[in-house]
Design a protein around this motif. Structure first.
Motif, PDB file in Angstrom:
ATOM      1  N   LEU A 394       0.813  -1.146  -0.043  1.00  0.00           N
ATOM      2  CA  LEU A 394      -0.045  -0.160   0.561  1.00  0.00           C
ATOM      3  C   LEU A 394       0.823   1.468  -0.275  1.00  0.00           C
ATOM      4  O   LEU A 394       0.646   1.984  -0.863  1.00  0.00           O
ATOM      5  CB  LEU A 394      -0.660   0.198   1.160  1.00  0.00           C
ATOM      6  CG  LEU A 394      -1.974  -1.655   0.690  1.00  0.00           C
ATOM      7  CD1 LEU A 394      -2.464  -0.924   2.198  1.00  0.00           C
ATOM      8  CD2 LEU A 394      -3.236  -1.207  -0.091  1.00  0.00           C
ATOM      9  N   THR A 395       2.131   0.925   0.967  1.00  0.00           N
ATOM     10  CA  THR A 395       2.816   2.469   1.089  1.00  0.00           C
ATOM     11  C   THR A 395       3.877   2.866  -0.554  1.00  0.00           C
ATOM     12  O   THR A 395       3.304   4.105  -0.262  1.00  0.00           O
ATOM     13  CB  THR A 395       3.755   1.823   2.045  1.00  0.00           C
ATOM     14  OG1 THR A 395       2.802   2.381   3.203  1.00  0.00           O
ATOM     15  CG2 THR A 395       3.903   3.163   2.268  1.00  0.00           C
ATOM     16  N   SER A 396       4.327   1.997  -0.832  1.00  0.00           N
ATOM     17  CA  SER A 396       5.197   1.686  -2.393  1.00  0.00           C
ATOM     18  C   SER A 396       4.412   2.216  -3.280  1.00  0.00           C
ATOM     19  O   SER A 396       4.308   3.266  -4.315  1.00  0.00           O
ATOM     20  CB  SER A 396       5.154   0.649  -2.277  1.00  0.00           C
ATOM     21  OG  SER A 396       5.195  -0.513  -2.911  1.00  0.00           O
ATOM     22  N   SER A 397       2.990   1.683  -3.366  1.00  0.00           N
ATOM     23  CA  SER A 397       1.966   1.799  -4.276  1.00  0.00           C
ATOM     24  C   SER A 397       1.426   3.645  -4.690  1.00  0.00           C
ATOM     25  O   SER A 397       1.375   4.068  -5.412  1.00  0.00           O
ATOM     26  CB  SER A 397       0.724   1.177  -4.716  1.00  0.00           C
ATOM     27  OG  SER A 397       1.288  -0.048  -4.496  1.00  0.00           O
ATOM     28  N   ALA A 398       0.828   3.613  -3.269  1.00  0.00           N
ATOM     29  CA  ALA A 398       0.397   4.835  -2.985  1.00  0.00           C
ATOM     30  C   ALA A 398       1.631   6.206  -2.844  1.00  0.00           C
ATOM     31  O   ALA A 398       1.767   7.474  -3.614  1.00  0.00           O
ATOM     32  CB  ALA A 398       0.382   5.597  -1.653  1.00  0.00           C
ATOM     33  N   GLY A 399       2.528   5.941  -2.793  1.00  0.00           N
ATOM     34  CA  GLY A 399       4.175   6.688  -3.225  1.00  0.00           C
ATOM     35  C   GLY A 399       4.246   6.659  -4.369  1.00  0.00           C
ATOM     36  O   GLY A 399       4.150   8.020  -4.923  1.00  0.00           O
ATOM     37  N   ILE A 400       4.411   5.999  -5.346  1.00  0.00           N
ATOM     38  CA  ILE A 400       4.384   6.417  -6.984  1.00  0.00           C
ATOM     39  C   ILE A 400       3.522   7.171  -7.782  1.00  0.00           C
ATOM     40  O   ILE A 400       2.907   8.087  -8.636  1.00  0.00           O
ATOM     41  CB  ILE A 400       4.104   5.070  -7.162  1.00  0.00           C
ATOM     42  CG1 ILE A 400       5.491   3.752  -7.338  1.00  0.00           C
ATOM     43  CG2 ILE A 400       4.261   4.924  -8.915  1.00  0.00           C
ATOM     44  CD1 ILE A 400       5.422   2.392  -7.562  1.00  0.00           C
ATOM     45  N   LEU A 401       1.994   6.728  -7.453  1.00  0.00           N
ATOM     46  CA  LEU A 401       1.097   7.579  -7.298  1.00  0.00           C
ATOM     47  C   LEU A 401       1.186   9.002  -6.590  1.00  0.00           C
ATOM     48  O   LEU A 401       0.618  10.045  -7.295  1.00  0.00           O
ATOM     49  CB  LEU A 401      -0.857   6.524  -6.847  1.00  0.00           C
ATOM     50  CG  LEU A 401      -1.951   7.726  -7.002  1.00  0.00           C
ATOM     51  CD1 LEU A 401      -2.154   6.975  -9.008  1.00  0.00           C
ATOM     52  CD2 LEU A 401      -2.914   6.482  -5.978  1.00  0.00           C
ATOM     53  N   GLY A 402       1.041   9.261  -5.143  1.00  0.00           N
ATOM     54  CA  GLY A 402       1.116  10.567  -5.464  1.00  0.00           C
ATOM     55  C   GLY A 402       2.071  11.629  -6.069  1.00  0.00           C
ATOM     56  O   GLY A 402       2.377  12.428  -6.356  1.00  0.00           O
ATOM     57  N   CYS A 403       3.597  10.704  -5.957  1.00  0.00           N
ATOM     58  CA  CYS A 403       5.077  11.789  -6.326  1.00  0.00           C
ATOM     59  C   CYS A 403       4.558  11.800  -7.858  1.00  0.00           C
ATOM     60  O   CYS A 403       5.125  13.231  -8.635  1.00  0.00           O
ATOM     61  CB  CYS A 403       6.062  10.902  -5.871  1.00  0.00           C
ATOM     62  SG  CYS A 403       6.288  10.440  -4.557  1.00  0.00           S
ATOM     63  N   ILE A 404       4.074  11.345  -8.383  1.00  0.00           N
ATOM     64  CA  ILE A 404       4.052  11.131 -10.268  1.00  0.00           C
ATOM     65  C   ILE A 404       2.964  11.626 -10.922  1.00  0.00           C
ATOM     66  O   ILE A 404       3.020  12.994 -11.567  1.00  0.00           O
ATOM     67  CB  ILE A 404       4.099   9.847 -10.997  1.00  0.00           C
ATOM     68  CG1 ILE A 404       5.612   9.305 -10.668  1.00  0.00           C
ATOM     69  CG2 ILE A 404       4.331   9.877 -12.657  1.00  0.00           C
ATOM     70  CD1 ILE A 404       6.271   8.089 -11.097  1.00  0.00           C
ATOM     71  N   PHE A 405       2.116  11.639  -9.945  1.00  0.00           N
ATOM     72  CA  PHE A 405       0.214  12.167 -10.692  1.00  0.00           C
ATOM     73  C   PHE A 405      -0.051  13.233  -9.957  1.00  0.00           C
ATOM     74  O   PHE A 405      -1.059  13.791 -10.460  1.00  0.00           O
ATOM     75  CB  PHE A 405      -0.614  10.920 -10.835  1.00  0.00           C
ATOM     76  CG  PHE A 405       0.032  10.088 -11.314  1.00  0.00           C
ATOM     77  CD1 PHE A 405      -0.528   9.870 -13.237  1.00  0.00           C
ATOM     78  CD2 PHE A 405       0.252   8.448 -10.847  1.00  0.00           C
ATOM     79  CE1 PHE A 405       0.674   8.976 -14.253  1.00  0.00           C
ATOM     80  CE2 PHE A 405       0.320   7.429 -11.847  1.00  0.00           C
ATOM     81  CZ  PHE A 405       0.833   7.728 -13.758  1.00  0.00           C
ATOM     82  N   LEU A 406       0.410  13.971  -8.766  1.00  0.00           N
ATOM     83  CA  LEU A 406      -0.461  14.929  -8.194  1.00  0.00           C
ATOM     84  C   LEU A 406       0.143  16.179  -9.051  1.00  0.00           C
ATOM     85  O   LEU A 406      -0.783  16.789  -8.394  1.00  0.00           O
ATOM     86  CB  LEU A 406      -0.370  14.769  -5.966  1.00  0.00           C
ATOM     87  CG  LEU A 406      -0.918  13.771  -5.480  1.00  0.00           C
ATOM     88  CD1 LEU A 406      -0.922  13.894  -3.888  1.00  0.00           C
ATOM     89  CD2 LEU A 406      -2.292  13.861  -5.801  1.00  0.00           C
ATOM     90  N   PRO A 407       0.927  15.936  -8.896  1.00  0.00           N
ATOM     91  CA  PRO A 407       1.479  17.637  -9.677  1.00  0.00           C
ATOM     92  C   PRO A 407       1.032  17.474 -10.908  1.00  0.00           C
ATOM     93  O   PRO A 407       1.068  19.062 -11.336  1.00  0.00           O
ATOM     94  CB  PRO A 407       3.002  17.653 -10.275  1.00  0.00           C
ATOM     95  CG  PRO A 407       3.523  16.398  -9.195  1.00  0.00           C
ATOM     96  CD  PRO A 407       2.346  15.300  -8.642  1.00  0.00           C
ATOM     97  N   LYS A 408       0.791  16.650 -11.530  1.00  0.00           N
ATOM     98  CA  LYS A 408      -0.036  16.992 -13.192  1.00  0.00           C
ATOM     99  C   LYS A 408      -1.555  17.158 -12.437  1.00  0.00           C
ATOM    100  O   LYS A 408      -2.169  17.592 -13.239  1.00  0.00           O
ATOM    101  CB  LYS A 408      -0.161  15.330 -13.770  1.00  0.00           C
ATOM    102  CG  LYS A 408       1.448  14.868 -14.231  1.00  0.00           C
ATOM    103  CD  LYS A 408       1.164  13.788 -15.232  1.00  0.00           C
ATOM    104  CE  LYS A 408       2.744  13.203 -15.719  1.00  0.00           C
ATOM    105  NZ  LYS A 408       2.520  12.639 -16.841  1.00  0.00           N
TER     106      LYS A 408
END
Length: 430
Positions: A394-408
Motif C-alpha cells: 500500500l505504501t509503495s503504490s501510494a508513493g508512486i501514485l502521489g509523487c508522479i500524478f499529483l503534480p499533474k
C-alpha cells in the motif's frame, strides 16, 4: 537334608499339639485337635514421647476373636469419636496432589512422602495423586488449570475478528477510488499537453497497474488457501513489475529526450512511443517468466505453523522456495534502482514539465519502503508478517501514485491555464 528336617517336624508335631501353658496374663493356652493355636486379636494403645526411640504400650483396649469383630468395633468407634474441625486425621506427611500436578519423589527417609509438581507445558493430569502427566495432541493445548486439553486458537488476518483487516480494507478501497478518479480525469484530458507528456499510454498502464496492486491486497486478507497463496505473490509481483517498468520507461524517455536535444545527436531515432511500450513489455515479461518458473518448481502453499507459538496454530502461506520469493523482489528492486539512478541524473533538466524529479521521489519512496520491509518481514511471525507485506504494498503504490500524478492533477484542476502547448513552450524557452 530337607527330608531329614521334615521328618523331625512331623515327629515333633504330635508332641507340640499336646502342650498346655499359661501366658503372661494368666490365660490357658491350648492347641486344638488340628494342632492350631487359637488366639484373640488384642488392641493396645501405643504412645510416643519426645526423645524416646520406642513407644510405650498402655493396657489393652479391646480383644477380638477375628478380624470381622475388628471392623465392627471400628464402625462403632468412629461414631463415638469427635475429631477436631470435623475431619479425620490421615497418616500422611503431605496433602494429595490435585489435578494439574503429578507426584515427585522427595529426599526423605519416608518413602510415602512426595512432592507435587505442576505439569509441564503441553501436558495435563485430570486425577488426584497422578503419577505422570499426559501430553495433549498437536492441535490442542492445556487450559489454565492444566486439567483438560482444549483446541488451539487459529491465527490469520480474519475478516471477522481482526481490526487490522478493517484498517487495510478501508485504506485499500480509498486508494482504489482515488486511482479510479485520477484515471477518469486523465481520460477526460487525454489530448492535453500535460497528459501527453512522456507518453499518455504508459501513464494509463501505470495507473492501471497501481490500481491492480491496491486490489491484490484482498488476496492477503482472510484465511489463506493454496490458490490464494499462489495468486497473492504472483499477482503483486507482476502488477508491481508493470508499474516499475512503466516508471522505468518514463525515465528512459526523459533521459533519451535530453540526449536528443544536442545538435546532430544519434539519439533522435530512439525518441518514439514504441520504445516506451517495448520497455514496459520486455521488463514485465522477465518478471512473468520468473513467476512461471517459481510456480513450476515449487509453488507457494498453505501450511499450519504449530512451532512458533505453542498455544496457537498459525495458518500461513509457505513460499515454496525462498529463492523464488526473493528473486521477484530483487528484480523489482533492480528496476527501481535503475529508474532512480537515471531520474536523479536528469532531474534538473530545463524542461517545461520535467517528470524526472517526481520519478526520483517516487523511486526513493519505493526503495525505502521495501528495504525497511525486509528486516521487519523476517523478524515477525503469523499474521503480522502478512501485515508488514500488505503495508509495504500500500505504501509503495501510494508513493508512486502521489509523487508522479499529483503534480499533474494540480495543473489539470488548479492551474488549467498552464495546460497548453503555448504556455509550456514559452516556459521552456524562458
Amino acid at each position: 537334608m530337607l527330608k531329614l528336617f521334615l521328618f523331625v517336624i512331623f515327629k515333633l508335631h504330635k508332641y507340640v499339639k499336646r502342650l498346655h501353658y499359661r501366658d503372661q496374663y494368666g490365660r490357658n493356652i491350648l492347641f486344638n485337635e488340628q494342632g492350631e493355636l487359637p488366639t484373640d486379636i488384642i488392641m493396645f494403645n501405643r504412645m510416643f514421647y519426645p526423645n524416646t526411640a520406642n513407644p510405650i504400650r498402655i493396657s489393652p483396649v479391646a480383644s477380638f476373636k477375628n478380624a470381622l469383630q475388628v471392623d465392627e468395633y471400628y464402625q462403632v468407634l468412629q461414631e463415638k469419636i469427635t475429631w477436631k474441625n470435623g475431619t479425620i486425621p490421615q497418616a500422611r506427611c503431605n496433602e494429595k496432589c490435585p489435578p494439574g500436578y503429578h507426584k515427585a519423589a522427595k529426599n526423605s527417609i519416608h518413602t510415602c512422602c512426595y512432592g507435587c509438581v505442576p505439569c509441564s507445558d503441553g501436558e495435563i493430569s485430570n486425577t488426584t495423586d497422578s503419577e505422570i502427566c499426559y501430553k495433549c495432541p498437536d492441535d490442542e493445548w492445556p487450559d489454565k488449570d492444566r486439567v483438560k486439553c482444549v483446541l488451539k486458537m487459529y491465527e490469520f488476518l480474519s475478516y471477522r475478528d481482526d481490526p487490522l483487516v478493517l484498517v487495510f480494507l478501508s485504506i485499500s478501497l480509498l486508494l482504489c477510488i482515488k486511482t479510479i478518479v485520477i484515471i477518469g480525469i486523465f481520460i477526460y484530458h487525454w489530448e492535453t499537453p500535460i497528459v501527453k507528456a512522456n507518453n499518455q499510454t504508459v501513464s494509463f498502464i501505470l495507473l492501471t497497474s497501481i490500481l491492480l496492486s491496491f486490489l491484490c491486497v484482498f488476496l492477503f486478507l482472510g484465511r489463506p488457501v493454496d490458490i490464494t497463496c499462489m495468486l497473492r505473490q504472483v499477482s503483486f509481483s507482476i502488477f508491481f513489475s508493470i508499474a516499475v517498468s512503466s516508471v522505468l520507461a518514463k525515465t528512459v524517455t526523459v533521459y533519451i529526450a535530453f540526449k536528443a536535444t544536442k545538435p546532430g545527436s544519434s539519439w533522435n531515432r530512439w525518441v518514439t512511443v514504441r520504445l516506451s511500450n517495448s520497455i514496459v513489455f520486455f521488463c514485465s515479461s522477465v518478471q512473468v517468466l520468473i513467476c512461471v518458473v517459481w510456480l513450476s518448481v515449487s509453488p507457494p502453499y498453505q501450511e499450519y505453523d504449530m512451532s512458533s507459538y505453542p498455544w496457537k496454530i498459525i495458518i500461513q502461506c509457505n513460499e515454496g522456495t525462498v529463492i523464488g520469493f526473493y528473486s521477484v523482489l530483487g528484480y523489482m528492486g533492480f528496476m527501481a534502482a535503475v529508474s532512480f539512478h537515471l531520474a536523479f541524473m536528469v532531474r534538473t533538466l530545463p524542461d517545461s514539465f520535467n517528470e524526472a524529479k517526481y520519478i526520483t521521489f517516487s523511486m526513493l519512496v519505493f526503495c525505502s519502503v521495501w528495504i525497511a520491509m525486509i528486516p521487519a518481514y523476517l523478524s515477525t511471525r503469523g499474521k503480522y508478517m502478512v501485515a508488514v507485506e500488505v503495508f509495504a504494498i500500500l505504501t509503495s503504490s501510494a508513493g508512486i501514485l502521489g509523487c508522479i500524478f499529483l503534480p499533474k492533477l494540480y495543473i489539470l484542476l488548479m492551474k488549467p491555464d498552464l495546460n497548453s502547448r503555448k504556455r509550456m513552450l514559452q516556459k521552456s524557452v524562458s
